[in-house]
Scaffold this active site. Structure first.
Site, PDB file in Angstrom:
ATOM      1  N   LYS A  59     -40.385 -23.060  -9.563  1.00  0.00           N
ATOM      2  CA  LYS A  59     -39.212 -21.996  -9.521  1.00  0.00           C
ATOM      3  C   LYS A  59     -39.096 -21.551  -8.213  1.00  0.00           C
ATOM      4  O   LYS A  59     -37.703 -21.578  -7.797  1.00  0.00           O
ATOM      5  CB  LYS A  59     -39.826 -20.828 -10.297  1.00  0.00           C
TER       6      LYS A  59
ATOM      7  N   ASP B 299     -36.434 -18.863 -14.447  1.00  0.00           N
ATOM      8  CA  ASP B 299     -36.889 -17.533 -14.519  1.00  0.00           C
ATOM      9  C   ASP B 299     -36.973 -17.018 -15.823  1.00  0.00           C
ATOM     10  O   ASP B 299     -36.778 -17.722 -16.841  1.00  0.00           O
ATOM     11  CB  ASP B 299     -36.424 -16.732 -13.264  1.00  0.00           C
TER      12      ASP B 299
END
Length: 262
Positions: free
Chosen positions: A130, A148
Site C-alpha cells: 500500500k 486503504d
C-alpha cells in the site's frame, strides 16, 4: 439498484468505469492528502499515517523534516528525540523504529535515494505494498492502486469485488481499469470515502453516484440530513493538508490548521 448479483463482467466494467468518471467530475482536484515535497518525505509520511489521520501526520511532519531533512539525518537521529516529535501520531515508538530503520536502509542500500521500484520499496522497514503504491503513484508517476480502508470499503459496497485481502482487491479492481487510471482512481475512491461514503453513516442522500450504487440505502437517504454528514470541503470544513494543491484551493477547499492552533 437491483440486479447487480447477475451483472455480467462487461456490465461491471462499464459501471465501475462510469463511477470513476463521475467521481473525477465530483473531485477534479483529488490528490494524495499527505503533505510532501520529495519521495523521502512521502514515504516517511505514509508510514506515519498508519492508524491515524493524514491531518495529524501533516501537522507533525513539518517539525520532523525541519530537524531531519534527509535520510542521512534521520538515520543518525536519537530515537528519543524522534519519538517526542512523533508522539501525536500514536504508536510513536514503533513508527520511530520504522522511519529510522527505513532511513538507514535508504542510506546503506540505495545511496540515500528512495527507489522507484515496487520490489525495492517493499524491502524498506515499515513499507508494504500500500505504502509502495502511494510512493510510486505520487512521487514517481508510476501507476498503482492504493488499497486503504476507504478503498476496501467502497469497492465492496459497489460490488466491484467480494475479496477481503488487499492484494486480491488490488488485482480484482486493477482488472476493471486501464493501468493509466489506477493512481487517480485511488484518489477518487479515497476522497469519496472520506467525504461522503463513510464507514458508519454513509451520506447516501447527498451522494452523486447513488444511482450506480448497489449499497444505496445503507446510510442516511434524506437529502437534508445526509448533507449534514458531509466532511471536509463538501461540508465546508478544511481538508487534511496544510499545503494543499492550488486546484483544491481554487475549488473552495481550505488548508488544515497547523498543530496546536485553535
Amino acid at each position: 439498484m437491483s440486479g447487480v448479483k447477475s451483472e455480467s463482467h462487461t456490465a461491471l466494467v462499464r459501471r465501475a468505469r462510469r463511477i470513476n468518471r463521475e467521481l473525477a467530475e465530483i473531485y477534479p482536484y483529488a490528490h494524495p492528502e499527505l503533505d510532501f515535497e520529495n519521495p523521502f518525505q512521502l514515504v516517511v509520511a505514509t508510514v506515519l499515517s498508519a492508524q491515524t489521520t493524514d491531518l495529524r501526520v501533516n501537522q507533525t511532519t513539518p517539525a520532523l523534516f525541519a530537524k531531519y531533512p534527509t535520510p542521512e539525518d534521520l538515520a543518525a537521529a536519537d530515537p528519543e528525540q524522534v519519538e517526542e516529535i512523533l508522539r501525536p501520531t500514536g504508536f510513536f515508538r514503533a513508527k520511530t523504529k520504522s522511519v529510522i530503520g527505513l532511513s538507514k536502509a535508504l542510506v546503506a542500500d540505495f545511496g540515500g535515494e528512495v527507489p522507484g521500484r515496487l520490489e525495492d520499496l517493499v524491502k524498506l522497514p515499515g513499507v508494504g505494498r500500500k505504502t509502495a503504491f502511494v510512493v510510486l503513484g505520487n512521487a514517481f508517476g508510476r501507476p498503482g492502486i492504493t488499497v486503504d480502508t476507504h478503498f476496501q470499503r467502497l469497492v465492496r459496497r459497489w460490488k466491484w469485488t467480494e475479496a477481503t485481502e488487499p492484494d486480491k482487491i488490488e488485482a480484482a479492481v486493477g482488472a476493471l481499469f486501464p493501468k493509466s487510471d489506477w493512481t487517480m482512481l485511488s484518489h477518487h475512491v479515497i476522497f469519496h470515502g472520506r467525504r461522503i461514503c463513510h464507514a458508519r453513516k454513509p451520506a447516501c442522500g447527498a451522494c452523486p453516484i447513488a444511482p450506480l450504487c448497489p449499497a444505496y440505502g445503507e446510510g442516511e437517504t434524506d437529502p437534508e440530513k445526509a448533507k449534514k454528514l458531509l466532511k471536509y470541503e463538501k461540508g465546508g470544513y478544511p481538508g487534511q493538508r496544510l499545503n494543499p494543491p492550488q486546484a483544491y484551493l481554487d475549488a473552495g477547499g481550505k488548508p488544515a490548521p497547523p498543530l496546536g492552533s485553535a
